[in-house]
Design a protein around this motif. Structure first.
Motif: not given
Length: 97
Positions: A10-14, A22-24
């Protein structure tokens, strides 16, 4: 991941390195399990990570290190804010100007 503020994914997402769709598909990991990224979090509430070897930030260009520290630290602070404010996933990412 029990605590979102510990989530490397989630850090990479933020910070814009992973898209929402791509989170899943991406593997979850603790921030400290990726010391190449964790070393760039510079905050009194985060115990520093020291990485030795080819990705050690002390061996990189100082101006690039500063930019990366600003981005990753801002992302980590946002990750902590997401938890405290219980934001929707679409509101997680930093807003780049």
């Amino acid at each position: 991941m029990e605590n979102i503020e510990d989530s490397g994914l989630y850090l990479r997402y933020i910070i814009g390195e992973v898209n929402e769709d791509e989170l899943q598909l991406q593997p979850e990991h603790h921030i400290r399990c990726n010391p190449a990224m964790a070393q760039f979090i510079v905050d009194d509430h985060f115990n520093p990570v020291i990485l030795e070897g080819p990705f050690d930030k002390r061996e990189l260009d100082a101006s690039e290190v500063l930019l990366r520290e600003q981005l990753v630290t801002s992302g980590w602070k946002r990750l902590c804010e997401v938890k405290s404010k219980q934001l929707a996933i679409s509101e997680f990412p930093l807003k780049f100007q």
